[in-house]
Design an enzyme around this catalytic site. Sequence first.
Site, PDB file in Angstrom:
ATOM      1  N   CYS A 179      60.743  65.589  22.218  1.00 32.52           N
ATOM      2  CA  CYS A 179      60.431  67.036  21.390  1.00 32.52           C
ATOM      3  C   CYS A 179      59.698  66.533  19.970  1.00 32.52           C
ATOM      4  CB  CYS A 179      62.056  67.516  20.808  1.00 32.52           C
ATOM      5  SG  CYS A 179      62.878  66.322  20.010  1.00 32.52           S
ATOM      6  N   ARG A 223      66.490  68.573  19.670  1.00 35.45           N
ATOM      7  CA  ARG A 223      66.456  68.875  20.950  1.00 35.45           C
ATOM      8  C   ARG A 223      66.696  67.740  21.810  1.00 35.45           C
ATOM      9  NH1 ARG A 223      61.746  72.660  20.544  1.00 35.45           N
ATOM     10  NH2 ARG A 223      61.178  70.779  19.098  1.00 35.45           N
ATOM     11  N   ASP A 227      63.208  75.507  18.643  1.00 37.02           N
ATOM     12  CA  ASP A 227      63.740  74.410  17.662  1.00 37.02           C
ATOM     13  C   ASP A 227      64.556  74.788  16.476  1.00 37.02           C
ATOM     14  OD1 ASP A 227      63.945  72.022  16.310  1.00 37.02           O
ATOM     15  OD2 ASP A 227      61.713  71.761  16.226  1.00 37.02           O
TER      16      ASP A 227
END
Length: 153
Positions: A8, A14, A118
């Site tokens: 990520c 994440r 996000d």
Amino acid sequence: MIKICFVCLGNICRSPMAMFMMQEKLRKLNLEKDFFITSRATSYEEQGNDMHEGAKKVLQENNIPFTKHTASKVQSIDYDDYDYFIGMDEYNVKIMKYLFHNDPKEKVSLLLDRNIEDPWYTGDFEKAYNDIEIGIDNLLNKLEKKKIFQKER
Ligand code: 4NP
């Protein structure tokens, strides 16, 4: 051994969540010895930092064990070390394809068929958790169909 790197932007929300969730899923399937799972960033923004508190909280709430994490950026020399590089959004995939000279071995893919938003921006770690869980289940089904491994029945 199947080697997977989740990727990520910052490697504090994440992708480490995906890493710890995948490790737990593999432990439950008794497959942890067949896989090596890690995670990386596409940026240096959070280099050296531990996982975000919001990510830790949602993992705790879902009984996913985690250890101290150290964010680290993916490098082009990592390409040969992994079988799969799995991005959380289209931007992660774009950066990796550039870094890996257009991904000649087609190792780069998206975890879901859409972006995992996000939580560093949205604050919604639960949504990220739920999306990552779907993505990991899809990934395991895909690997099993390709006969990369066999689940015990
Ligand atoms: P992640 O979230 O990519 O899910 O780890 C982010 C964390 C930090 C930043 C961006 C995204 N940042 O720019 O510092």
